[in-house]
Design an enzyme around this catalytic site. Structure first.
Site, PDB file in Angstrom:
ATOM      1  N   GLY A 261      -9.111   6.862 -32.148  1.00  0.00           N
ATOM      2  CA  GLY A 261      -9.138   6.559 -30.727  1.00  0.00           C
ATOM      3  C   GLY A 261     -10.256   5.613 -30.339  1.00  0.00           C
ATOM      4  O   GLY A 261     -11.035   5.154 -31.180  1.00  0.00           O
ATOM      5  N   ILE A 262     -10.348   5.322 -29.057  1.00  0.00           N
ATOM      6  CA  ILE A 262     -11.348   4.369 -28.555  1.00  0.00           C
ATOM      7  C   ILE A 262     -12.763   4.836 -28.891  1.00  0.00           C
ATOM      8  O   ILE A 262     -13.562   4.090 -29.463  1.00  0.00           O
ATOM      9  CB  ILE A 262     -11.199   4.184 -27.036  1.00  0.00           C
TER      10      ILE A 262
ATOM     11  N   ARG B   8      -4.490  12.910 -36.293  1.00  0.00           N
ATOM     12  CA  ARG B   8      -3.136  13.304 -36.693  1.00  0.00           C
ATOM     13  C   ARG B   8      -2.527  12.253 -37.608  1.00  0.00           C
ATOM     14  O   ARG B   8      -1.875  12.594 -38.601  1.00  0.00           O
ATOM     15  CB  ARG B   8      -2.266  13.499 -35.454  1.00  0.00           C
TER      16      ARG B   8
ATOM     17  N   LYS C  64     -14.117  13.817 -14.893  1.00  0.00           N
ATOM     18  CA  LYS C  64     -13.255  14.841 -14.279  1.00  0.00           C
ATOM     19  C   LYS C  64     -13.986  16.173 -14.208  1.00  0.00           C
ATOM     20  O   LYS C  64     -13.530  17.087 -13.523  1.00  0.00           O
ATOM     21  CB  LYS C  64     -11.940  14.955 -15.045  1.00  0.00           C
TER      22      LYS C  64
ATOM     23  N   TYR D  66     -11.579  20.450 -19.368  1.00  0.00           N
ATOM     24  CA  TYR D  66     -12.924  20.137 -19.847  1.00  0.00           C
ATOM     25  C   TYR D  66     -13.783  21.404 -19.911  1.00  0.00           C
ATOM     26  O   TYR D  66     -14.552  21.603 -20.860  1.00  0.00           O
ATOM     27  CB  TYR D  66     -13.604  19.133 -18.924  1.00  0.00           C
TER      28      TYR D  66
END
Length: 353
Positions: free
Chosen positions: A12-13, A34, A112, A144
């Protein structure tokens, strides 16, 4: 002796930037995903964190000094986000061999924490900005919080230190990522240039005119490593942003200029990218074929739903980093430079023409 790291979500990033930094710093790096992608200096581990037994089997023999959790799976409701993403953290930490020496676990979440989950994003009674770490949890279910609680429980059980990192919107490269504003805007600009459409800011007047900040993936990687190596930073939560603030009415013009576009005047109305780009999959496939691009699937490059959520917020959002600064983290990254570096990389990697 080189330290060993496990980067969870290495494709991912945030995960890929973190793995790159650790390799450059001489760490032995395992990258779990994955579907791992090839990355120089990173030993891939394929695992589905929703499967506890398979996760434990994949992690047998891996005894990291530091674990960096940078992944999540988007679900259809916050209740499902909580169930799935807390289980992923629990399966990971249960599946690792018990530490035989000092171990640090870093969890990446985000703003968030202060704004609420997508179902209640930026609504109701919210803390004052700039957001500060001492502001408590909202009285609302949030995955979260559930992820944090899994880390806290495992740390109490196994005796490792932890840190929580709360970036604002992250700028960086990854294909197939669920939250990818930088690449989404690059694709949108390319489509506008191709079709002659207006390059129109899709969000709210509050975001257009208000102050905001963002987090470069490289800046976040530096922060993760800093917390893992700084005794004063253990067992704490931190905000992490680039260090500058900007207004989108300025940044939008900067991004337009990079792509050779004139920004459209903003009339105050919200015009979501998810609607603007809804019919563009075939057009992008045609552009990719003509230009020899590496990814013809628009859905694997752009995440307009997430960009709309950020740019459509009805409140100004800025983030305080005083806690990290007081403890010695001084890295800084101008946000326009972060966008431009990403665009250059996307072009070099044949993801945009």
């Amino acid at each position: 002796m080189a330290k060993t790291a496990l980067v969870v979500g290495a494709s991912g990033i945030v995960g890929s930037a973190t793995a790159d930094l650790l390799v450059a710093q001489g760490w032995t790096v395992h990258g779990l995903a994955r579907r791992p992608v090839e990355q120089a200096g990173v030993s891939p581990i394929a695992a589905d964190l929703t499967d506890a037994a398979a996760t434990a089997q994949a992690l047998a023999g891996v005894n990291p000094d530091a674990v960096f959790i940078t992944t999540w799976l988007r679900q259809d409701s916050e209740a499902e986000n909580i169930r799935v993403n807390s289980a992923m953290v629990r399966n990971l930490l249960d599946g690792l061999p018990k530490p035989t020496g000092p171990r640090h676990v870093a969890l990446v979440t985000g703003l968030k924490h202060y704004l609420g989950p997508f179902e209640a994003y930026g609504k109701g009674s919210l803390p004052q900005t700039p957001f500060r770490e001492e502001q408590g949890r909202l009285d609302v279910d949030n995955f979260y919080y559930a992820q944090e609680d899994e880390v806290f429980a495992a740390a109490e059980r196994d005796g490792f230190s932890w840190s929580v990192h709360r970036p604002h919107t992250v700028i960086g490269k990854a294909v197939g990522n669920a939250m990818n504003m930088g690449t989404t805007l690059a694709v949108y600009a390319t489509l506008c240039r191709e079709t002659g459409r207006a390059f129109r800011f899709p969000g709210s007047a509050a975001q257009w005119s208000g102050l905001t900040d963002m987090t470069d993936a490289g800046q976040l990687a530096l922060h993760l490593l800093w917390a893992a190596e700084t005794p004063a930073a253990v067992d704490q939560a931190f905000n992490v942003v680039n260090g500058d603030v900007f207004r989108w009415q300025w940044m939008w013009a900067r991004i337009a200029a990079w792509f050779g576009l004139e920004p459209a005047p903003f009339d105050g109305s919200v015009q979501p990218l998810e609607q603007q780009m809804a019919g563009d999959a075939d057009l992008w496939r045609d552009i990719a074929a003509r230009e020899g691009l590496a990814e013809p699937d628009l859905a694997r490059l752009a995440s307009p739903w997430h960009t709309d959520a950020d740019l459509g917020r009805p409140i100004e959002v800025v983030t305080d980093m005083s806690k990290s600064r007081r403890l010695g983290f001084t890295a800084y990254q101008p946000t326009d430079d972060a966008f431009f570096a990403l665009f250059e990389r996307l072009r070099a990697d044949r993801l945009i023409p």
